[in-house]
Motif scaffolding. Sequence first.
Motif, PDB file in Angstrom:
ATOM      1  N   VAL A   8      65.507 -16.234  80.414  1.00  0.00           N
ATOM      2  CA  VAL A   8      64.479 -15.845  79.457  1.00  0.00           C
ATOM      3  C   VAL A   8      63.122 -15.888  80.153  1.00  0.00           C
ATOM      4  N   ALA A   9      62.343 -14.849  79.995  1.00  0.00           N
ATOM      5  CA  ALA A   9      61.002 -14.793  80.562  1.00  0.00           C
ATOM      6  C   ALA A   9      59.983 -14.719  79.430  1.00  0.00           C
ATOM      7  N   VAL A  10      58.824 -15.309  79.654  1.00  0.00           N
ATOM      8  CA  VAL A  10      57.783 -15.343  78.633  1.00  0.00           C
ATOM      9  C   VAL A  10      56.453 -14.918  79.241  1.00  0.00           C
ATOM     10  N   ILE A  11      55.827 -13.907  78.631  1.00  0.00           N
ATOM     11  CA  ILE A  11      54.443 -13.559  78.964  1.00  0.00           C
ATOM     12  C   ILE A  11      53.571 -14.362  78.002  1.00  0.00           C
ATOM     13  N   MET A  12      52.907 -15.365  78.526  1.00  0.00           N
ATOM     14  CA  MET A  12      52.130 -16.314  77.711  1.00  0.00           C
ATOM     15  C   MET A  12      50.742 -15.722  77.480  1.00  0.00           C
ATOM     16  N   VAL A  49      69.558 -22.238  77.907  1.00  0.00           N
ATOM     17  CA  VAL A  49      68.945 -21.342  78.888  1.00  0.00           C
ATOM     18  C   VAL A  49      69.066 -21.966  80.272  1.00  0.00           C
ATOM     19  N   THR A  50      69.423 -21.173  81.261  1.00  0.00           N
ATOM     20  CA  THR A  50      69.550 -21.675  82.627  1.00  0.00           C
ATOM     21  C   THR A  50      68.326 -21.369  83.484  1.00  0.00           C
ATOM     22  N   HIS A  51      67.628 -20.267  83.172  1.00  0.00           N
ATOM     23  CA  HIS A  51      66.438 -19.860  83.923  1.00  0.00           C
ATOM     24  C   HIS A  51      65.346 -19.459  82.936  1.00  0.00           C
ATOM     25  N   LEU A  52      64.165 -20.021  83.148  1.00  0.00           N
ATOM     26  CA  LEU A  52      63.002 -19.714  82.313  1.00  0.00           C
ATOM     27  C   LEU A  52      61.854 -19.315  83.235  1.00  0.00           C
ATOM     28  N   SER A  53      61.347 -18.105  83.069  1.00  0.00           N
ATOM     29  CA  SER A  53      60.234 -17.628  83.888  1.00  0.00           C
ATOM     30  C   SER A  53      58.991 -17.479  83.028  1.00  0.00           C
ATOM     31  N   LEU A  54      57.874 -18.012  83.500  1.00  0.00           N
ATOM     32  CA  LEU A  54      56.626 -18.026  82.742  1.00  0.00           C
ATOM     33  C   LEU A  54      55.542 -17.310  83.542  1.00  0.00           C
ATOM     34  N   PHE A  55      54.860 -16.356  82.897  1.00  0.00           N
ATOM     35  CA  PHE A  55      53.791 -15.605  83.558  1.00  0.00           C
ATOM     36  C   PHE A  55      52.480 -16.352  83.332  1.00  0.00           C
ATOM     37  N   ALA A  56      52.014 -17.042  84.374  1.00  0.00           N
ATOM     38  CA  ALA A  56      50.848 -17.910  84.244  1.00  0.00           C
ATOM     39  C   ALA A  56      49.557 -17.244  84.717  1.00  0.00           C
ATOM     40  N   PHE A  57      49.616 -16.540  85.861  1.00  0.00           N
ATOM     41  CA  PHE A  57      48.390 -15.954  86.425  1.00  0.00           C
ATOM     42  C   PHE A  57      48.786 -14.681  87.156  1.00  0.00           C
ATOM     43  N   SER A  58      48.250 -13.549  86.724  1.00  0.00           N
ATOM     44  CA  SER A  58      48.614 -12.269  87.327  1.00  0.00           C
ATOM     45  C   SER A  58      47.649 -11.898  88.449  1.00  0.00           C
ATOM     46  N   SER A  59      48.077 -10.959  89.264  1.00  0.00           N
ATOM     47  CA  SER A  59      47.221 -10.484  90.353  1.00  0.00           C
ATOM     48  C   SER A  59      45.977  -9.790  89.815  1.00  0.00           C
ATOM     49  N   GLU A  60      46.016  -9.352  88.552  1.00  0.00           N
ATOM     50  CA  GLU A  60      44.852  -8.727  87.925  1.00  0.00           C
ATOM     51  C   GLU A  60      43.895  -9.751  87.308  1.00  0.00           C
ATOM     52  N   ASN A  61      44.344 -10.981  87.136  1.00  0.00           N
ATOM     53  CA  ASN A  61      43.509 -11.993  86.479  1.00  0.00           C
ATOM     54  C   ASN A  61      42.322 -12.438  87.326  1.00  0.00           C
ATOM     55  N   TRP A  62      42.309 -12.052  88.607  1.00  0.00           N
ATOM     56  CA  TRP A  62      41.140 -12.371  89.431  1.00  0.00           C
ATOM     57  C   TRP A  62      39.884 -11.675  88.900  1.00  0.00           C
ATOM     58  N   ASN A  63      40.052 -10.657  88.084  1.00  0.00           N
ATOM     59  CA  ASN A  63      38.912  -9.917  87.545  1.00  0.00           C
ATOM     60  C   ASN A  63      38.255 -10.614  86.361  1.00  0.00           C
ATOM     61  N   ALA A 122      62.328 -30.558  93.025  1.00  0.00           N
ATOM     62  CA  ALA A 122      63.456 -29.867  93.661  1.00  0.00           C
ATOM     63  C   ALA A 122      64.780 -30.534  93.283  1.00  0.00           C
ATOM     64  N   SER A 123      65.790 -29.705  93.061  1.00  0.00           N
ATOM     65  CA  SER A 123      67.102 -30.209  92.665  1.00  0.00           C
ATOM     66  C   SER A 123      68.164 -29.229  93.118  1.00  0.00           C
ATOM     67  N   GLN A 124      69.287 -29.740  93.614  1.00  0.00           N
ATOM     68  CA  GLN A 124      70.371 -28.859  94.033  1.00  0.00           C
ATOM     69  C   GLN A 124      71.105 -28.264  92.841  1.00  0.00           C
ATOM     70  N   HIS A 125      71.179 -28.999  91.745  1.00  0.00           N
ATOM     71  CA  HIS A 125      71.900 -28.530  90.563  1.00  0.00           C
ATOM     72  C   HIS A 125      71.067 -28.813  89.311  1.00  0.00           C
ATOM     73  N   PRO A 126      69.960 -28.077  89.133  1.00  0.00           N
ATOM     74  CA  PRO A 126      69.088 -28.331  87.979  1.00  0.00           C
ATOM     75  C   PRO A 126      69.734 -27.907  86.667  1.00  0.00           C
ATOM     76  N   ARG A 127      69.378 -28.611  85.594  1.00  0.00           N
ATOM     77  CA  ARG A 127      69.804 -28.194  84.255  1.00  0.00           C
ATOM     78  C   ARG A 127      69.095 -26.911  83.845  1.00  0.00           C
ATOM     79  N   LEU A 128      67.857 -26.795  84.266  1.00  0.00           N
ATOM     80  CA  LEU A 128      67.045 -25.621  83.940  1.00  0.00           C
ATOM     81  C   LEU A 128      66.122 -25.351  85.113  1.00  0.00           C
ATOM     82  N   ARG A 129      66.055 -24.099  85.519  1.00  0.00           N
ATOM     83  CA  ARG A 129      65.133 -23.725  86.590  1.00  0.00           C
ATOM     84  C   ARG A 129      63.976 -22.951  85.974  1.00  0.00           C
TER      85      ARG A 129
END
Length: 232
Positions: A8-12, A49-63, A122-129
């Motif tokens: 699951v990915a989230v654009i915050m 959920v096994t993988h969670l991706s969060l959009f924190a700072f975009s390459s455009e946010n430098w503006n 860091a973990s070799q077998h994380p519950r959630l990445r």
Amino acid sequence: MADGTLHVAVIMDGNGRWAGARGLPRSAGHEQAHLSVESTVTAALECGVTHLSLFAFSSENWNRPDEEVALLMQPGCWLLTDEELESYRQRNIQISFMGNLTDPRIPDACSDWLRTTAKRTASQHPRLRVTVAFNYGGRQEIAEAVRAHTASSEPGIQEDFRRHLWSSYLPDIDLLIRTSGEHRISNFMLWSLWYAELIFTDTLWPDFRGVHFSDAVAEYQKRNRRYGTVSS
């Protein structure tokens, strides 16, 4: 979902509007964001959920205004506090960062924090990445992968190309959630979103909590993902 994974990915989005509606500086919205991250991470564990991706700072946010960028370059203040990181470590939650992390505009203190946080959890077998997209742009990710792939001796097939992506260690996104009522993907993980289900919510990110996340996952589970085929 493939092979038991659920990504699951989230654009915050909506921190500035949340603050503006309360007569507060934009920084207040960012500072409130870590509560939403913590609640979302907890809900992700509960939803399997096994993988969670969060959009924190975009390459455009430098503006954005210098003062706001300076705050966003302190993720330990607004995104993942020390107390929360220790809780993540104890719950076997791994934090990774993805993006142009060698950009000279990133302050040394921020770069050090990113490296330390990744090493600390860091973990070799994380519950959630949990992957935090920081100084990330989808087009730049693909352009960099094209450059690396072209310079290699690998055959020109998709899986060989994919190995050069910043997100190569992640499965494709199953569900994308975007907060704040906007209906766009904003240059986020373009390759991985190819067949993702999309859910847009009017809730501003500082108000987003685990119940919103769980509701989105429940909606996703009702959908029929056909990948270009027809329903049986």
